[in-house]
Design an enzyme around this catalytic site. Structure first.
Site, PDB file in Angstrom:
ATOM      1  N   LEU A  23       0.811  -1.217   0.000  1.00 54.19           N
ATOM      2  CA  LEU A  23       0.000   0.000   0.000  1.00 54.19           C
ATOM      3  C   LEU A  23       0.843   1.264   0.000  1.00 54.19           C
ATOM      4  CD1 LEU A  23      -2.773  -0.945   2.605  1.00 54.19           C
ATOM      5  CD2 LEU A  23      -2.896  -1.076   0.105  1.00 54.19           C
ATOM      6  N   LYS A  25       5.245   2.880   0.731  1.00 52.64           N
ATOM      7  CA  LYS A  25       6.651   2.608   0.983  1.00 52.64           C
ATOM      8  C   LYS A  25       7.334   3.915   1.343  1.00 52.64           C
ATOM      9  CE  LYS A  25      10.642   0.358  -1.208  1.00 52.64           C
ATOM     10  NZ  LYS A  25      11.138  -0.259  -2.459  1.00 52.64           N
ATOM     11  N   GLY A  26       8.261   3.846   2.304  1.00 47.65           N
ATOM     12  CA  GLY A  26       8.953   5.054   2.719  1.00 47.65           C
ATOM     13  C   GLY A  26      10.354   4.774   3.187  1.00 47.65           C
ATOM     14  N   LYS A  30       7.633  -0.417   4.835  1.00 45.14           N
ATOM     15  CA  LYS A  30       6.498  -0.517   3.924  1.00 45.14           C
ATOM     16  C   LYS A  30       5.196  -0.635   4.707  1.00 45.14           C
ATOM     17  CE  LYS A  30       9.064  -3.120   0.376  1.00 45.14           C
ATOM     18  NZ  LYS A  30       9.131  -4.407  -0.372  1.00 45.14           N
ATOM     19  N   ASP A 145       1.004  16.108  12.042  1.00 46.52           N
ATOM     20  CA  ASP A 145       1.264  15.641  10.677  1.00 46.52           C
ATOM     21  C   ASP A 145      -0.022  15.553   9.863  1.00 46.52           C
ATOM     22  OD1 ASP A 145       3.047  15.000   8.696  1.00 46.52           O
ATOM     23  OD2 ASP A 145       3.099  12.865   9.154  1.00 46.52           O
ATOM     24  N   VAL A 396       2.829 -26.482  19.588  1.00 58.92           N
ATOM     25  CA  VAL A 396       3.446 -27.758  19.944  1.00 58.92           C
ATOM     26  C   VAL A 396       3.873 -27.666  21.398  1.00 58.92           C
ATOM     27  CG1 VAL A 396       5.260 -29.422  19.434  1.00 58.92           C
ATOM     28  CG2 VAL A 396       4.227 -28.095  17.574  1.00 58.92           C
ATOM     29  N   LYS A 411       1.269 -31.811  18.784  1.00 60.23           N
ATOM     30  CA  LYS A 411       0.860 -30.678  17.957  1.00 60.23           C
ATOM     31  C   LYS A 411      -0.654 -30.542  18.103  1.00 60.23           C
ATOM     32  CE  LYS A 411       1.431 -28.786  13.280  1.00 60.23           C
ATOM     33  NZ  LYS A 411       2.057 -29.024  11.952  1.00 60.23           N
ATOM     34  N   ASP A 500       8.015 -27.159   2.259  1.00 60.42           N
ATOM     35  CA  ASP A 500       8.428 -26.174   3.269  1.00 60.42           C
ATOM     36  C   ASP A 500       9.783 -26.558   3.852  1.00 60.42           C
ATOM     37  OD1 ASP A 500       8.026 -23.791   4.587  1.00 60.42           O
ATOM     38  OD2 ASP A 500       6.904 -24.679   6.246  1.00 60.42           O
TER      39      ASP A 500
END
Length: 772
Positions: A23, A25-26, A30, A145, A396, A411, A500
């Site tokens: 949306l 970036k600076g 982000k 601001d 877990v 788990k 993964d």
């Protein structure tokens, strides 16, 4: 990474948020559009600001403002005209603020598309801004601001203020005065620029409201001059010395209203004696202030929003970028400096649909789960030491079998995700018996949770184990690789892909030097079809139905039903093996960021060009066979990448026993290597999804943001503008009255925003001072 445990029992981390869009970036990070994963607010869309700690720490004042923003957001939570905070958490390298997503976008965008607002529309926005700013002041906060980019419109057209990074929160007993020179220069009041000895008060926000009011009615900035110098120094000088160049055609009451707000003498400024001065001005006489406070005024501008993920009112320069979680360095003493940053809103504390809710931690757990087959057989370790791990879908914990006291890891998954847990259990049952795959001992289910009881592994994760070694040789790396390849081959032989593979999913059975490794976490593993026809059919199903790989780095296309997904097969696992081997031998992750300023898109580009090297001292004693194997696994084209058959037959795996030269890995392996590895894997998966055709970084430089936004407007389905006469901002001449033109077509070389720093409306570099 720090998982945040609140008193109510909830933890949140990046695993709980899937990145969907960029949306903004600076200078420090982000802003992402994200989807919540798991918990009471599962699938809720939020906006997440992500700040790099190393950049925040460049200035003491920036650090103070960053910490203050988190405090201000908590103080202001629930205020109607302000963006609400839901979560704040941190990793070793970054800070995260999760807020409501305001889909109507920036007021800046709406003003750009219209050129200027009529009196009715401007008056409505100004009225809601008055209520919003007054609500800040009542809570002892100076905004500091207020600007077009920090004013959002919700789907109904009501105002929401965002970005409180420069706000000043006054604590009990403090004088309501501030001293910092901060903000956006064209909205700064004279006293912020001049900073008198006694500081300044919240009246500075009413000056900024005057600038906003002028911009809304004219489409122009009152203190910038076309054809003249517009540096910060030049603008500041005009603010201090020049009169506002009102157009002759401006409404008389509006002109008087703005003129009093932009009064340079503080004591004469509208609002100096309280907000009622502003509310009672003739220009605002038609406003029902009770209705304004209750948000029941009828909005004049109602954004046309297509769906929950609609980002049309945000800059396309950002929304078109891939939502990548870029690597970053970890600063020293980060945990101490940012202690107390974390927060979870009371409105989103998990209930029974939590992966593991408060019910399991209750004192009367036995009574609560008397019918549970798991609790009839096992005793759950509810202590802090008993928590072994936590993900988006599960936790877990250590448990003990009642009959003999045997220790296991369980788990625990919410029944909300029972289908995923059942699939993982089925896959684990299929791969039992291999010495390098975690062993499943038992499966249970009750009305609340699903339980996978597995062997407990007391050794470390792969990189942590290597980091603790005094001596690590290529021969030992080969032994680890042989075990890992054996496990992955066993999976592939059964038509299973892990999807993964990463160091944190490679654990050792004990801390003993001869301990064997175990491949764990099959939550994203999948069965591959047995025929090409079935495979093609399965790919279509997977594209619609299954999120995969580590969710904290998952692409939106992988999470949204109906969106496309990468075609995962054995080749992705093989590429991951190459990255693991590269990291073990060198202590570095291939394709990793070369500087803190580097973007994740650049990492993707290097992956696609196979840009990695064996230069540097760490590679001096590494054998040519090892380098050859890595090159084969990290080949971009999957058709040319080493196959499993070629991998198992490779010379290095067969003849590395004699390579006893120590590697430098233990001494140079950074603590952030796991995070960097995951970011690299995610970049690869993005590139794999797109067929290795990448967005050119030069196509969307930050410097173009203003130009793009000035040309924004209504577009048809094809993306073509409906109006050939593009509205653009212009600057009024200095020291003279200017006529307002009725034409919406303005010279292309003019623009009220051309002079501005190319900083995002939500993240910017702030100027520091000795006091806040």
């Amino acid at each position: 990474m720090e998982d945040i445990l609140m008193p109510e029992g909830e933890k949140v981390s990046m695993e709980n948020f899937a990145l969907l869009r960029v949306l903004g970036k600076g200078a420090y990070g982000k802003v992402f559009l994200v989807r919540k994963v798991g918990g009471k607010d599962h699938n809720t869309i939020y906006a997440m600001k992500v700040l790099r700690k190393t950049r925040v720490l460049t200035k003491q004042k920036t650090l103070e403002h960053t910490m203050a923003e988190r405090q201000v957001l908590e103080r202001l939570r629930g205020t109607p005209f302000l963006v609400n905070l839901f979560y704040a958490f941190q990793t070793d390298t970054k800070l995260h603020i999760v807020m409501e997503y305001v889909r109507g976008g920036e007021l800046f965008t709406h003003l750009c598309s219209r050129g200027h607002f009529d009196l009715e529309a401007a008056r409505f926005v100004i009225a809601e801004l008055v209520v919003a700013i007054d609500s800040l002041h009542q809570r002892k906060v100076i905004y500091r601001d207020l600007k077009l980019e920090n004013i959002l419109l919700d789907e109904e057209g009501h105002v929401k203020l965002t970005d409180f990074g420069l706000s000043k929160l006054f604590l009990p007993g403090e004088l309501d005065r501030a001293n910092s020179y901060c903000g956006t220069i064209e909205y700064m009041s004279p006293e912020v620029i001049n900073r008198p000895e006694g500081g300044y008060s919240d009246v500075v926000d009413w000056w900024s409201l005057g600038v906003i009011s002028f911009e809304l009615l004219t489409g122009c900035s009152p203190f910038t001059v076309d054809g003249a110098q517009n540096s910060s120094k030049d603008i500041a000088k005009r603010i201090m010395t020049k009169k506002v160049p009102f157009p002759k055609t401006m409404d008389v009451d509006a002109r008087d209203f703005i003129g009093q707000l932009l009064e340079k003498k503080l004591e004469k400024r509208l609002g100096y004696n309280g907000v009622d001065e502003i509310k009672n001005h003739k220009f605002m006489s038609s406003i029902d202030w009770d209705a304004a406070v209750k948000r029941t005024l009828k909005p004049v501008i109602v954004p046309r929003i297509g769906h929950d993920l609609d980002t049309q009112f945000f800059s396309a320069e950002f929304t078109s970028q891939p939502p990548l979680y870029s690597p970053a360095e970890s600063p020293l003493n980060a945990n101490t400096l940012f202690r107390g940053y974390s927060y979870v809103s009371p409105s989103v504390i998990f209930a029974n649909d939590n992966v593991i809710g408060e019910e399991l931690m209750a004192e009367d757990v036995n009574a609560l789960l008397a019918s549970s087959s798991f609790f009839a057989k096992y005793k759950l370790d509810k202590s802090d030491a008993g928590l072994l791990g936590k993900g988006a879908f599960s936790v877990v914990r250590r448990c003990e079998r009642v009959v003999d006291g045997a220790q296991f890891a369980v788990k625990i998954v919410s029944q909300k995700f029972a289908s995923q847990a059942q699939r993982e259990a089925r896959i684990l049952e299929m791969v039992q018996g291999h010495p390098n795959i975690v062993q499943l001992h038992d499966v249970h289910s009750d009305p609340l949770h699903f339980y996978l009881v597995m062997e407990i592994l007391t050794g470390n994760e792969l990189l942590e184990r290597i980091r603790k070694l005094e001596r690590f040789t290529e021969s030992e790396a080969a032994d680890i690789m042989r075990q890992l390849v054996s496990a992955v081959k066993y999976l592939h032989d059964k038509r299973i892909v892990h999807r993964d593979l990463k160091p944190e999913n490679i654990l050792f059975e004990s801390i003993d030097s001869s301990a064997r490794l175990r491949l764990v976490d099959f939550g994203f593993a999948r069965l591959l079809p047995n025929s090409m026809e079935q495979q093609l059919k399965s790919v279509q199903v997977l594209r619609k139905m299954t999120p995969c790989f580590t969710l904290q780095y998952a692409a939106p296309e992988v999470l949204d039903v109906g969106d496309s997904q990468p075609e995962y097969n054995e080749q992705c696992d093989l590429w991951s093996l190459g990255v693991v081997l590269f990291t073990m031998l060198s202590g570095q992750v291939p394709f990793h960021a070369r500087s803190r300023q580097e973007s994740a898109t650049e990492i993707m580009q290097r992956i696609c060009r196979a840009e990695f090297s064996f230069t540097g001292d760490a590679w001096t004693n590494v054998s040519a066979d090892a380098k050859n194997l890595i090159t084969g696994l990290l080949t971009v084209d999957p058709k040319k990448r080493l196959s499993m058959q070629e991998l198992t037959a490779h010379m290095w795996l067969k003849s590395s026993a004699s390579m006893d030269t120590p590697l430098q890995t233990p001494s140079i392996l950074p603590s952030s290597a796991d995070e960097t590895f995951n970011e690299t894997l995610r970049a690869f998966l993005h590139a794999n999804r797109d067929g290795f055709h990448l967005l050119d970084v030069a196509a969307a430089p930050l410097m173009k943001r203003r130009g793009i936004k000035r040309q924004s407007g209504d577009k048809d389905a094809s993306g073509n503008s409906k109006n050939s006469r593009v509205t653009q901002f212009e600057c009024l001449p200095e020291e003279q009255e200017a006529e307002m033109t009725s034409s919406t077509s303005r010279p292309s070389n003019l623009g009220m925003m051309n002079y501005r720093e190319p900083n995002s409306g939500t993240i910017r570099e702030t100027r520091g001072s000795d006091s806040s």
